[in-house]
Design an enzyme around this catalytic site. Structure first.
Site, mmCIF file in Angstrom:
data_model
loop_
_atom_site.group_PDB
_atom_site.id
_atom_site.type_symbol
_atom_site.label_atom_id
_atom_site.label_comp_id
_atom_site.label_asym_id
_atom_site.label_seq_id
_atom_site.Cartn_x
_atom_site.Cartn_y
_atom_site.Cartn_z
ATOM 1 N N ASP A 116 -3.047 4.242 8.940
ATOM 2 C CA ASP A 116 -3.585 3.033 9.565
ATOM 3 C C ASP A 116 -2.516 1.948 9.636
ATOM 4 O O ASP A 116 -1.968 1.539 8.615
ATOM 5 C CB ASP A 116 -4.786 2.518 8.764
ATOM 6 C CG ASP A 116 -5.952 3.489 8.778
ATOM 7 O OD1 ASP A 116 -6.548 3.672 9.852
ATOM 8 O OD2 ASP A 116 -6.252 4.070 7.718
ATOM 9 N N ASP B 31 3.086 -0.091 6.393
ATOM 10 C CA ASP B 31 2.971 -1.425 6.988
ATOM 11 C C ASP B 31 2.492 -2.466 5.988
ATOM 12 O O ASP B 31 2.430 -3.644 6.323
ATOM 13 C CB ASP B 31 1.974 -1.391 8.169
ATOM 14 C CG ASP B 31 0.537 -1.173 7.699
ATOM 15 O OD1 ASP B 31 0.306 -0.217 6.927
ATOM 16 O OD2 ASP B 31 -0.346 -1.961 8.090
ATOM 17 N N ASP C 101 2.236 6.339 5.913
ATOM 18 C CA ASP C 101 0.897 5.780 5.960
ATOM 19 C C ASP C 101 0.352 6.020 7.369
ATOM 20 O O ASP C 101 1.110 6.263 8.321
ATOM 21 C CB ASP C 101 0.962 4.285 5.652
ATOM 22 C CG ASP C 101 -0.411 3.656 5.569
ATOM 23 O OD1 ASP C 101 -1.316 4.283 5.000
ATOM 24 O OD2 ASP C 101 -0.586 2.545 6.094
#
Length: 361
Positions: A43, A240, A41
């Protein structure tokens, strides 16, 4: 569970160790050696607000130099793969457009499978979504009065005009099929957590009462897009967010690494239900370059969990209890063992504040 067992069980849907995970897994080998591809990922993992997260650049460089393939898998549909690759290269992580997979590409493929070539589509979002639609032979339009046959929403950035949601609502209310690149409610930035595309989708849902088809993580269209574009054989999802990255790995039957540089905190991790429990957990992307410590069940009933210098258990009248000292991440891993085992197939509902406070995370 040994690392070889973890890998052999992550070869297909329904066989991942996450489906019965009661603690984070250990690995004797560095994760960059145990897996051939990192599905990263962006961001909250590689960057936040456009700036590289601490330790990200050097960690990714070392993993790539060691032979790991890096692919960047993002629910953010705002930018094109070319723009994302250029940004990564500017940050010090050389990347090609082919290394980037976006939810815009996933939703465009989903729509192209269902709509005739040349179909006009009302777009609420950014350039990344428009480019992906054109690549699939669809024609972006701007108004509900431009004779679209479908509507698609993707993240349009903080400058997206409120009137765009009205256009989408008018078209959806007329009965047009509605698609969304993703439904992440929030997106991390340099100044904090901001509304994501999921918040924008809620605006149209409230106005129309309709439900969109969604392509992004954690849903199958995004996993399909990623597999088609990377050809990964032993992938590791790195993210995250529990409800997109980790759940997406769960749904795809592959292993995952949660890093604590984005939206998920220790309390949320401890409360995770099985589909949101990562295979591994670490502070940041340095976790790719190391092995992972074992979390060991001890005691007559196997209800005390040890990792490093810490032990954790759920005790009558006391709740979640943590003893010992050492690396706070080891303490968190031990707490995960105690909380997830106690919760079984559900979410851990007891208070975690006191135990987490001891770790300073």
């Amino acid at each position: 569970m040994s690392q070889s067992q973890s890998q052999s069980r992550s070869q297909g849907p329904g066989t991942s160790p996450q489906h019965d995970r009661d603690r984070p897994a250990g690995s004797g080998a560095a994760l960059s050696e145990a897996y051939d591809t990192a599905l990263l990922d962006l961001d909250g993992v590689v960057y936040a607000g456009g700036e590289a997260i601490v330790h990200a650049v050097e960690s990714l460089t070392a993993a790539r130099d060691g032979g790991m393939h890096l692919a960047y898998v993002t629910n953010n549909a705002l930018r094109t793969p070319d723009a994302v690759a250029e940004h990564l290269t500017e940050l010090g992580v050389p990347a090609e457009a082919a290394d980037v997979i976006t939810s815009a590409q996933a939703v465009a493929r989903l729509m192209a499978d269902q709509l005739p070539a040349g179909s006009r589509v009302l777009v609420v979002g950014g350039e990344g979504l428009r480019v992906a639609l054109r690549e699939r032979g669809l024609v972006p339009v701007e108004s509900a009065d431009d004779d679209p046959v479908a509507v698609v929403q993707g993240y349009g950035g903080p400058e997206l005009a409120w009137g765009r949601f009205a256009e989408a609502s008018y078209a959806v209310a007329r009965g047009l099929p509605w698609y969304a690149s993703n439904t992440d409610l929030t997106i991390p930035g340099a100044r904090g957590i901001a509304p994501g595309n999921g918040a924008a989708v809620e605006v149209v849902r409230i106005a129309t009462g309709a439900e969109p088809q969604v392509a992004g993580k954690p849903l199958p269209p995004m996993h399909r897009e990623t597999v088609l574009r990377t050809g990964a054989r032993r992938p590791l999802v790195v993210g995250d967010r529990l409800d997109t990255d980790i759940e997406g790995a769960f749904n795809g039957g592959v292993d995952s690494l949660l890093v604590l540089t984005g939206v998920t905190d220790a309390a949320q991790l401890l409360a995770a239900e099985p589909r949101h429990r990562p295979t591994y957990v670490d502070r940041d992307l340095r976790g790719l370059l190391t092995g992972q410590p074992e979390v060991v069940a001890e005691g007559a009933d196997g209800a005390v969990f040890r990792c490093g210098g810490w032990t954790a258990a759920v005790r009558d009248g006391e709740g979640l209890v943590l003893d010992g000292d050492g690396d706070p991440l080891d303490g968190l891993r031990a707490l995960c063992g105690a909380a997830w085992t106690f919760a079984g197939g559900g979410a851990f509902g007891l208070d975690t504040g006191k135990a987490v406070a001891r770790l300073g995370l």
